[in-house]
Scaffold this motif. Structure first.
Motif, PDB file in Angstrom:
ATOM      1  N   PRO A   1       0.822  -1.213   0.000  1.00  0.00           N
ATOM      2  CA  PRO A   1       0.000   0.000   0.000  1.00  0.00           C
ATOM      3  C   PRO A   1       0.861   1.271   0.000  1.00  0.00           C
ATOM      4  O   PRO A   1       1.974   1.280   0.520  1.00  0.00           O
ATOM      5  CB  PRO A   1      -0.789  -0.108   1.295  1.00  0.00           C
ATOM      6  CG  PRO A   1       0.052  -0.963   2.178  1.00  0.00           C
ATOM      7  CD  PRO A   1       0.817  -1.886   1.278  1.00  0.00           C
ATOM      8  N   MET A   2       0.299   2.310  -0.606  1.00  0.00           N
ATOM      9  CA  MET A   2       0.973   3.601  -0.652  1.00  0.00           C
ATOM     10  C   MET A   2      -0.099   4.688  -0.579  1.00  0.00           C
ATOM     11  O   MET A   2      -1.216   4.485  -1.039  1.00  0.00           O
ATOM     12  CB  MET A   2       1.753   3.755  -1.959  1.00  0.00           C
ATOM     13  CG  MET A   2       2.833   2.701  -2.156  1.00  0.00           C
ATOM     14  SD  MET A   2       3.538   2.726  -3.814  1.00  0.00           S
ATOM     15  CE  MET A   2       2.202   2.085  -4.801  1.00  0.00           C
ATOM     16  N   VAL A   3       0.273   5.830  -0.024  1.00  0.00           N
ATOM     17  CA  VAL A   3      -0.606   6.989  -0.009  1.00  0.00           C
ATOM     18  C   VAL A   3       0.200   8.177  -0.498  1.00  0.00           C
ATOM     19  O   VAL A   3       1.308   8.421  -0.022  1.00  0.00           O
ATOM     20  CB  VAL A   3      -1.161   7.267   1.410  1.00  0.00           C
ATOM     21  CG1 VAL A   3      -1.975   8.543   1.419  1.00  0.00           C
ATOM     22  CG2 VAL A   3      -1.988   6.096   1.906  1.00  0.00           C
ATOM     23  N   GLU A   4      -0.362   8.854  -1.480  1.00  0.00           N
ATOM     24  CA  GLU A   4       0.284  10.054  -1.997  1.00  0.00           C
ATOM     25  C   GLU A   4      -0.776  11.130  -2.158  1.00  0.00           C
ATOM     26  O   GLU A   4      -1.818  10.902  -2.783  1.00  0.00           O
ATOM     27  CB  GLU A   4       0.950   9.752  -3.342  1.00  0.00           C
ATOM     28  CG  GLU A   4       1.817  10.895  -3.831  1.00  0.00           C
ATOM     29  CD  GLU A   4       2.620  10.516  -5.076  1.00  0.00           C
ATOM     30  OE1 GLU A   4       2.666  11.370  -5.983  1.00  0.00           O
ATOM     31  OE2 GLU A   4       3.163   9.407  -5.121  1.00  0.00           O
ATOM     32  N   ASP A   5      -0.514  12.282  -1.580  1.00  0.00           N
ATOM     33  CA  ASP A   5      -1.454  13.410  -1.625  1.00  0.00           C
ATOM     34  C   ASP A   5      -2.840  13.003  -1.131  1.00  0.00           C
ATOM     35  O   ASP A   5      -3.862  13.423  -1.697  1.00  0.00           O
ATOM     36  CB  ASP A   5      -1.544  13.986  -3.047  1.00  0.00           C
ATOM     37  CG  ASP A   5      -0.210  14.561  -3.519  1.00  0.00           C
ATOM     38  OD1 ASP A   5       0.538  15.091  -2.672  1.00  0.00           O
ATOM     39  OD2 ASP A   5       0.071  14.480  -4.733  1.00  0.00           O
ATOM     40  N   GLY A   6      -2.878  12.144  -0.122  1.00  0.00           N
ATOM     41  CA  GLY A   6      -4.149  11.734   0.465  1.00  0.00           C
ATOM     42  C   GLY A   6      -4.915  10.695  -0.334  1.00  0.00           C
ATOM     43  O   GLY A   6      -6.018  10.319   0.026  1.00  0.00           O
ATOM     44  N   LYS A   7      -4.330  10.218  -1.419  1.00  0.00           N
ATOM     45  CA  LYS A   7      -4.990   9.218  -2.277  1.00  0.00           C
ATOM     46  C   LYS A   7      -4.333   7.857  -2.069  1.00  0.00           C
ATOM     47  O   LYS A   7      -3.110   7.740  -1.967  1.00  0.00           O
ATOM     48  CB  LYS A   7      -4.875   9.613  -3.745  1.00  0.00           C
ATOM     49  CG  LYS A   7      -5.374  11.009  -4.022  1.00  0.00           C
ATOM     50  CD  LYS A   7      -6.608  10.984  -4.808  1.00  0.00           C
ATOM     51  CE  LYS A   7      -6.965  12.422  -5.164  1.00  0.00           C
ATOM     52  NZ  LYS A   7      -8.314  12.652  -5.298  1.00  0.00           N
ATOM     53  N   PHE A   8      -5.169   6.835  -2.049  1.00  0.00           N
ATOM     54  CA  PHE A   8      -4.700   5.470  -1.836  1.00  0.00           C
ATOM     55  C   PHE A   8      -4.228   4.864  -3.147  1.00  0.00           C
ATOM     56  O   PHE A   8      -4.802   5.099  -4.200  1.00  0.00           O
ATOM     57  CB  PHE A   8      -5.828   4.610  -1.255  1.00  0.00           C
ATOM     58  CG  PHE A   8      -5.390   3.223  -0.889  1.00  0.00           C
ATOM     59  CD1 PHE A   8      -4.701   2.998   0.289  1.00  0.00           C
ATOM     60  CD2 PHE A   8      -5.656   2.147  -1.713  1.00  0.00           C
ATOM     61  CE1 PHE A   8      -4.279   1.727   0.633  1.00  0.00           C
ATOM     62  CE2 PHE A   8      -5.244   0.870  -1.387  1.00  0.00           C
ATOM     63  CZ  PHE A   8      -4.553   0.656  -0.200  1.00  0.00           C
ATOM     64  N   ASP A   9      -3.195   4.081  -3.054  1.00  0.00           N
ATOM     65  CA  ASP A   9      -2.705   3.316  -4.196  1.00  0.00           C
ATOM     66  C   ASP A   9      -2.001   2.083  -3.642  1.00  0.00           C
ATOM     67  O   ASP A   9      -1.718   2.011  -2.443  1.00  0.00           O
ATOM     68  CB  ASP A   9      -1.742   4.145  -5.046  1.00  0.00           C
ATOM     69  CG  ASP A   9      -1.530   3.555  -6.437  1.00  0.00           C
ATOM     70  OD1 ASP A   9      -2.198   2.556  -6.782  1.00  0.00           O
ATOM     71  OD2 ASP A   9      -0.694   4.091  -7.177  1.00  0.00           O
ATOM     72  N   PHE A  10      -1.751   1.133  -4.484  1.00  0.00           N
ATOM     73  CA  PHE A  10      -0.974  -0.020  -4.066  1.00  0.00           C
ATOM     74  C   PHE A  10      -0.363  -0.697  -5.280  1.00  0.00           C
ATOM     75  O   PHE A  10      -0.812  -0.519  -6.400  1.00  0.00           O
ATOM     76  CB  PHE A  10      -1.820  -1.020  -3.262  1.00  0.00           C
ATOM     77  CG  PHE A  10      -2.866  -1.758  -4.070  1.00  0.00           C
ATOM     78  CD1 PHE A  10      -2.568  -2.982  -4.659  1.00  0.00           C
ATOM     79  CD2 PHE A  10      -4.136  -1.241  -4.236  1.00  0.00           C
ATOM     80  CE1 PHE A  10      -3.531  -3.665  -5.400  1.00  0.00           C
ATOM     81  CE2 PHE A  10      -5.100  -1.911  -4.971  1.00  0.00           C
ATOM     82  CZ  PHE A  10      -4.793  -3.137  -5.552  1.00  0.00           C
TER      83      PHE A  10
END
Length: 136
Positions: A58-67
């Motif tokens: 998992p990753m979060v960038e600028d408050g958005k979730f991604d993985f």
């Protein structure tokens, strides 16, 4: 409403006439997904409850979730790609509000996956929800 990427998958599934074509499409989605670097294939990122080996980073960038994700099974890689289309770019606080069961049901996955694959898919969704909740 789901993301445009997920809507595109749903439209493709509507266009495909039978489950064998849909199954092949899921595999193609998995093949198109970039592999997870081996350095991230560690126990902490492994999803428990899947018959295949599955890792989600998992990753979060600028408050958005991604993985990023990967599996040793091609169909599961495709399922990860579908989940990526469903959740990627969603505000972290909104991830838990997505009704994954309903969205994935639109693809007919519920009726065509084995019970082991269905359990693994639920485990991946739960892991995504848990990871997003811990970062919200």
């Amino acid at each position: 409403m789901a993301s445009p990427a997920f809507e595109e998958i749903a439209e493709t599934f509507d266009f495909l006439d039978d489950w064998e074509d849909r199954y092949r499409h899921v595999i193609e989605l998995g093949k198109a997904m970039p592999p997870l670097d081996d350095s991230f294939k560690v126990p902490a990122l492994k999803v428990q409850g899947c018959a295949s080996q599955v890792w989600l980073r998992p990753m979060v960038e600028d408050g958005k979730f991604d993985f990023q994700g990967d599996s040793d099974a091609m169909i599961v890689r495709g399922l990860i790609a579908i989940l990526h289309a469903l959740y990627s770019g969603v505000p972290v606080a909104e991830v838990g509000k997505i009704d994954a069961t309903a969205e994935l049901g639109r693809l007919g996955l519920n009726e065509h996956l084995s019970s082991q694959r269905s359990n693994g898919l639920r485990a991946m969704v739960q892991r995504i929800r848990d990871e997003a909740a811990s970062r919200a």
